[in-house]
Enzyme design. Structure first.
Site, short mmCIF file in Angstrom:
data_model
loop_
_atom_site.label_atom_id
_atom_site.label_comp_id
_atom_site.label_asym_id
_atom_site.label_seq_id
_atom_site.Cartn_x
_atom_site.Cartn_y
_atom_site.Cartn_z
N GLU A 8 -2.87 8.08 7.04
CA GLU A 8 -1.47 8.00 7.41
C GLU A 8 -0.45 8.53 6.22
O GLU A 8 0.37 7.67 5.96
CB GLU A 8 -1.14 6.89 8.06
CG GLU A 8 -1.78 6.64 9.55
CD GLU A 8 -1.29 5.25 10.33
OE1 GLU A 8 -0.58 4.53 9.59
OE2 GLU A 8 -1.43 5.15 11.53
N CYS B 114 12.17 10.83 -6.82
CA CYS B 114 12.25 10.54 -8.18
C CYS B 114 12.42 12.05 -9.09
O CYS B 114 12.50 12.94 -8.35
CB CYS B 114 11.00 9.89 -8.75
SG CYS B 114 9.53 11.18 -8.65
N GLU C 178 -7.49 5.42 15.56
CA GLU C 178 -7.27 3.94 15.50
C GLU C 178 -6.54 3.69 16.73
O GLU C 178 -5.60 4.51 17.08
CB GLU C 178 -6.15 3.74 14.24
CG GLU C 178 -6.78 3.87 12.78
CD GLU C 178 -5.66 3.32 11.81
OE1 GLU C 178 -4.75 2.59 12.27
OE2 GLU C 178 -5.88 3.60 10.74
N CYS D 256 3.72 8.25 -5.56
CA CYS D 256 4.30 9.52 -5.62
C CYS D 256 3.78 10.86 -5.14
O CYS D 256 2.82 11.24 -6.14
CB CYS D 256 5.48 9.63 -6.77
SG CYS D 256 6.13 11.28 -6.71
N ARG E 225 0.92 -1.18 0.09
CA ARG E 225 0.00 0.00 0.15
C ARG E 225 0.81 1.45 0.03
O ARG E 225 2.07 1.21 0.32
CB ARG E 225 -0.95 -0.11 1.39
CG ARG E 225 -0.28 0.06 2.70
CD ARG E 225 -1.24 0.29 3.44
NE ARG E 225 -0.51 0.23 4.94
CZ ARG E 225 -1.00 0.42 6.12
NH1 ARG E 225 -2.50 0.37 6.19
NH2 ARG E 225 -0.45 0.48 7.45
N GLU F 80 -2.82 -8.07 7.32
CA GLU F 80 -3.02 -7.90 8.85
C GLU F 80 -4.02 -9.00 9.41
O GLU F 80 -4.57 -8.51 10.17
CB GLU F 80 -3.51 -6.46 8.90
CG GLU F 80 -2.40 -5.66 8.42
CD GLU F 80 -2.89 -4.07 8.43
OE1 GLU F 80 -2.08 -3.18 9.02
OE2 GLU F 80 -3.93 -3.56 8.45
N HIS G 242 -3.70 -8.91 12.98
CA HIS G 242 -3.83 -7.80 13.77
C HIS G 242 -5.29 -7.81 14.38
O HIS G 242 -6.19 -8.38 13.90
CB HIS G 242 -3.87 -6.59 12.80
CG HIS G 242 -3.64 -5.24 13.45
ND1 HIS G 242 -4.64 -4.72 14.46
CD2 HIS G 242 -2.76 -4.46 13.66
CE1 HIS G 242 -4.34 -3.61 14.58
NE2 HIS G 242 -3.38 -3.33 14.46
C1 GAL Z 1 -2.16 2.01 10.79
C2 GAL Z 1 -3.06 1.87 9.44
C3 GAL Z 1 -4.03 0.90 9.46
C4 GAL Z 1 -3.56 -0.49 10.02
C5 GAL Z 1 -3.18 -0.05 11.46
C6 GAL Z 1 -2.50 -1.56 12.07
O1 GAL Z 1 -1.06 2.23 10.84
O2 GAL Z 1 -3.54 3.14 9.40
O3 GAL Z 1 -4.31 0.79 8.24
O4 GAL Z 1 -2.51 -0.90 9.10
O5 GAL Z 1 -1.82 0.71 11.35
O6 GAL Z 1 -1.99 -1.24 13.35
ZN ZN Z 2 8.24 10.65 -7.09
#
Ligand code: GAL
Ligand code: ZN
Length: 667
Positions: free
Chosen positions: A153, A160, A305, A118, A114, A353, A356
């Protein structure tokens, strides 16, 4: 301008990232049912939905999102709708390889994970804008829409050729002329003088230490380039729904975005916080990020989050022991959060994930995670009307600044052991352990109203910041300043004397002869305490030594200096000593803790009319609290003391004293 209260409307929002595209549509009604059961008020949708919405360039598939928005609305659940621009679909990189970032070595950062875009790519920006336009056009008036969430985030860096062109434009705007740039970067050193703008490149792989001015400007530029991406999408969605607040979620204490600058351009400031359950000071970490985000927001903020249990990106990923999720969630509310959300609602079964945690874990609705989430949801619903929108007050401010952080963490400095965030954390911890509330601010902000100003470590300070500090001390504030502060100007040029002359005068320091960084683990003895990491060979003018070095080369020389209301700490005292020192300065400045005499590990925070008592210790304790209170979570009346189970929380509201009761002391 809309604000967080337009989304919360007197509640604490509760929910998490919801990624329904990972699940068959038959599951969605069950999700909605369980969300209601858990007290979920809103979910964040669409963060990673780009490939689903735009499966091929220019095509739109909104049918599924229409059904989802309607389903959630029908269940009384609001939507924080994301522009899915953090993760472009594979077709983008395949058709337009120039949208893919290049690292410092010029290597392509491919799709397959992900955030592979750029920020300077006009092609990426065009696709992102078109998508934001259509998304906002379609859902800007949807009754479920509570907030916009732009990207996710923001954290990509790129070196580049497109970035090089963009960097040059940015540098022209900053420096005006090439001569000014050469002067700012000190390019006389090592024959680095630029003769044409075209010669300037992002700081790519080089033979040896790079030009620090170039690196510093590139960090400033990268934060600004990402901010341009944010603002472009923000303006699009705001045009369609001017009353819906817009945010983007920060990574906490992340060096890639100057959060002070970004926060000014957001309606709502939000952050993602993942304390390590194994960290004995996870509560302090959570408190610090709450204090920081609240200060950036200048009021209530959004915890966008957190994890209900384990994350999957540490070497070893520990779950949260029973009660810890609740403790940290309520602690965030105490520190000013009006939104408590998670990554993510339903734990994934596939993808990177899958290990997670989620609010609804692989163990399902009978699982501990969900049961605890349900309890938190119910408690936040009860607490919401008492707490949402209310303020905290602090008389102490900790200064924190990205420019200084960026300039500080470069190669070729006196000690690579000096870690900016660790110093901020050590000083915040000293206050946190004393139950003294703190705000954060940038050194050039308006600091009036603070009795005590703390600078853990700001290597770079501009003239405005220095004049600010001098003025506030003159006007009556107390200043305590950590080592290696005020050394460089905005261009990272070392100020004559190794510390700015105005600061030396403020602290009563005549000359800084040498810095004496310490080896890893090395301790240095000072009067009454041990210290480490750093020390300085100081000669005082009007300053008084509060403590001296006791060992080695510096024996007998001042370690901590005081000049009236200005203190300078030339080393890192061990935690108990730093706590005592800052508590003494606070006391002298007339700052009192929220509550004194609490058992170790119990944190007290006042927000609005509420007093939060948070037990970070793994054992039950009794905390004395003078007066009669109503405990809002359990509904009991508390008189003189409150029992707190391990990781327990009490939220107290003072009761008017009973006029019939005999008064203590017999008066
Ligand atoms: C954050 C992100 C989420 C998920 C999470 C896992 O940094 O925004 O999409 O990846 O971490 O802890
Ligand atoms: Zn670039």
């Amino acid at each position: 301008m809309p604000s967080l209260s337009d989304a919360t409307r007197g509640r604490v929002l509760f929910g998490g990232d919801y990624n329904p595209e990972q699940w068959p549509e038959e599951i969605w009604p069950e999700d909605a049912r369980l969300m209601k059961e858990a007290g979920v008020t809103s979910v964040t949708v669409g963060v990673f939905s780009w490939a689903r919405i735009e499966p091929r360039p220019g095509v739109r598939d909104f049918g599924w999102l229409d059904r989802l928005m309607d389903l959630l609305h029908g269940s009384g659940i609001g939507v924080v709708l994301a522009t899915p621009t953090a993760s472009p679909p594979p077709w983008m990189g395949s058709l337009h390889p120039e949208t893919l970032p290049r690292d410092e070595d010029g290597r392509t950062v491919w799709w397959g994970s992900r955030q592979h875009f750029c920020p300077s790519s006009p092609v990426y920006r065009r696709y992102a804008a078109a998508l934001a336009e259509d998304l906002a056009g379609r859902y800007g008036g949807h009754p479920a829409l509570a907030m916009w969430h732009i990207n996710n985030e923001y954290c990509t860096h790129c070196w580049c050729d497109e970035t090089a062109r963009h960097f040059r434009r940015w540098l022209r705007a900053r420096h005006g002329t090439l001569d000014a740039l050469n002067e700012s970067w000190g390019t006389s050193f090592w024959s680095q003088r630029y003769d044409s703008w075209e010669e300037i490149i992002p700081p790519r792989r080089a033979q040896y230490t790079k030009n620090p001015g170039q690196v510093l400007d590139f960090k400033r530029f990268t934060s600004d380039a990402l901010l341009e991406c944010y603002e472009a999408e923000r303006d699009i969605v705001a045009r369609h729904s001017p009353r819906v607040p817009v945010t983007t979620n920060f990574m906490p204490l992340w060096s890639g975005q100057d959060a002070w600058k970004w926060a000014e351009r957001e309606d709502v400031v939000s952050v993602d916080v993942y304390p390590d359950p194994k960290d004995p000071y996870r509560g302090q970490y959570n408190a610090m990020l709450g204090d920081m985000t609240r200060s950036q927001a200048r009021g209530p903020w959004a915890l966008m989050e957190q994890a209900a249990g384990a994350v999957n990106w540490r070497g070893v990923n520990h779950p949260k022991p029973r009660g810890l999720n609740r403790l940290l969630s309520l602690q965030s509310v105490a520190h000013g959060a009006d939104v408590i959300c998670y990554f993510q609602w339903r734990q994934s079964r596939q993808g990177a994930e899958k290990f997670h945690s989620g609010m609804l874990s692989h163990a399902g609705e009978r699982g501990r995670a969900f049961q605890e989430v349900k309890r938190i949801g119910a408690e936040l619903a009860a607490l919401g009307p008492h707490v949402a929108g209310t303020a905290l007050t602090a008389e102490v401010v900790v200064l924190h600044d990205w420019d200084s952080w960026w300039a500080d963490q470069q190669d070729g400095r006196p000690s690579e052991l000096v870690e900016y965030t660790e110093l901020v954390r050590a000083w915040h911890r000293a206050l946190w352990e004393s139950n003294i509330p703190v705000d954060f601010a940038r050194p050039d902000h308006d600091l009036s109203g603070y009795r005590l100003i703390l600078v853990p470590h700001l290597y770079l300070l501009g003239d405005r910041a220095i004049e600010n500090l001098v003025r506030y001390v003159r006007d009556g504030s107390t200043l305590v300043c950590g080592f290696l502060t005020g050394v460089a100007d905005e261009d990272d040029r070392v100020r004559p004397g190794g510390m700015d002359a105005r600061l030396r005068e403020l602290f009563g320091i005549g000359t800084v002869h040498e810095w004496w960084p310490r080896a890893a683990g090395e301790q240095v003895r000072c009067d009454g305490f041990l210290a480490g990491l750093w020390s300085e060979e100081l000669e005082l003018s009007t300053g008084e030594p509060v403590a001296r070095y006791r060992d080695g080369e510096l024996a007998g020389l001042p370690a901590v200096v005081r000049n009236g209301r200005a203190w300078y700490v030339s080393t890192l005292p061990e935690p108990a000593a730093l706590r005592a020192l800052l508590a003494e300065a606070a006391d002298g400045a007339g700052v009192r803790p929220v509550l004194a005499g609490l058992p170790a590990g119990v944190e007290a925070v006042r927000r609005g009319e509420l007093l939060f008592l948070l037990n970070h210790a793994p054992t039950a304790v009794t905390a004395p609290v003078a007066g009669r209170h109503r405990e809002l979570l359990g509904g009991r009346t508390v008189d003189g003391a409150v029992e707190l189970e391990r990781y327990g929380v009490a939220v107290l509201r003072e009761l008017p004293s009973d006029p019939a009761a005999p008064r203590a002391g017999g008066g």
